[in-house]
Write an enzyme that holds these catalytic residues in place. Sequence first.
Site, PDB file in Angstrom:
ATOM      1  N   HIS A  39       1.990  -8.090   0.458  1.00 29.35           N
ATOM      2  CA  HIS A  39       1.958  -6.942   0.527  1.00 29.35           C
ATOM      3  C   HIS A  39       3.360  -5.875   0.524  1.00 29.35           C
ATOM      4  O   HIS A  39       3.744  -4.822   0.747  1.00 29.35           O
ATOM      5  CB  HIS A  39       1.458  -6.507   2.127  1.00 29.35           C
ATOM      6  N   CYS A  56      -6.943 -12.754   5.759  1.00 28.29           N
ATOM      7  CA  CYS A  56      -5.837 -13.096   4.944  1.00 28.29           C
ATOM      8  C   CYS A  56      -5.390 -14.639   5.298  1.00 28.29           C
ATOM      9  O   CYS A  56      -4.960 -15.238   4.043  1.00 28.29           O
ATOM     10  CB  CYS A  56      -4.779 -12.077   5.408  1.00 28.29           C
ATOM     11  N   CYS A  77       2.888 -12.966   4.335  1.00 29.12           N
ATOM     12  CA  CYS A  77       2.270 -11.489   4.373  1.00 29.12           C
ATOM     13  C   CYS A  77       3.283 -10.685   3.431  1.00 29.12           C
ATOM     14  O   CYS A  77       2.840 -10.002   2.309  1.00 29.12           O
ATOM     15  CB  CYS A  77       2.350 -10.755   5.565  1.00 29.12           C
ATOM     16  N   ARG A 124      -8.535  -8.784   9.853  1.00 29.22           N
ATOM     17  CA  ARG A 124      -8.241  -8.527   8.504  1.00 29.22           C
ATOM     18  C   ARG A 124      -6.967  -9.654   8.533  1.00 29.22           C
ATOM     19  O   ARG A 124      -6.945 -10.438   7.435  1.00 29.22           O
ATOM     20  CB  ARG A 124      -7.530  -7.200   8.181  1.00 29.22           C
TER      21      ARG A 124
END
Length: 276
Positions: free
Chosen positions: A194, A237, A190, A233
């Site tokens: 992000h 992802c 992640c 979500r």
Amino acid sequence: MKKALLIALSLGVSVTATTTMAANVDPETDRAQQVDYFKAKLPKVDVADYKDGAYIYSADKKAQWEAIEEFPPYTDAVDAGEAAWNKDKAVYEKCFGSDVTQIRAKYPYFDNAANTVVTLEGAINKCRTDNGLKEYKWEKGDLANVSGYLAYQARGQQINVKIDSEGAKAAYNKGREIYLTPRGQLNLSCAKCHTYNSGRLARSNILSPSVGHTTHFPVYRAGNQFLSTLHNRYVGCMKNMRATPFKAQSEEFKNLEFFEAYISNGLEINGPGYRE
């Protein structure tokens, strides 16, 4: 160790070793360092604007989004959520109280008695099953619509997740580890998308920053044309990473939500949101 996460992310290297080194970080120090990291990347952007997600990186995209928000496509979903709430209003008020504006901002939180993170969607379904109602399907549909209705009622309130026990601290660190750990055939984390690569393009879409990620969920995505939850979500992802995703409302995803919500403390709730 104090700056290990930021150093690793700024260099774009694997964070596996960092995860091991910082398995028990101080959440508030960690949160402040992550905010400082984005402030360094975005010196002209007010931290309060992080609630707008990827749109902080493009004035053109933000203008388009603001125009869409004049007549948002999720209105029907919010109305459907209100209707679903009112249908079982007596039950919901037993669980959440009668003031719908004060519900969303309480979640997620750590329940010390149950030793687990409680999310809004999890609480909605628990309320239903505890009172003899059928559980909503996870990720989208009625659950996302009711959650979207409650988010809309809470707009303008601030995220204020508390970590005031060892259990809560452990949940934060477990969520942090999920965020940092590379996984799947693409070996992505992640954080890789992000944090380190936030603001860059992936499949023509701008990658959003982790700080502020939870403020605008559930989200209406143009490609889906329905409201979907944060855990939906997460599942998407992980599939994009070519990894086997955890299940919605699993301990892993609840901890991840807890981590992301905490680092977004102080930002306004502006859900439900619209995304391309």
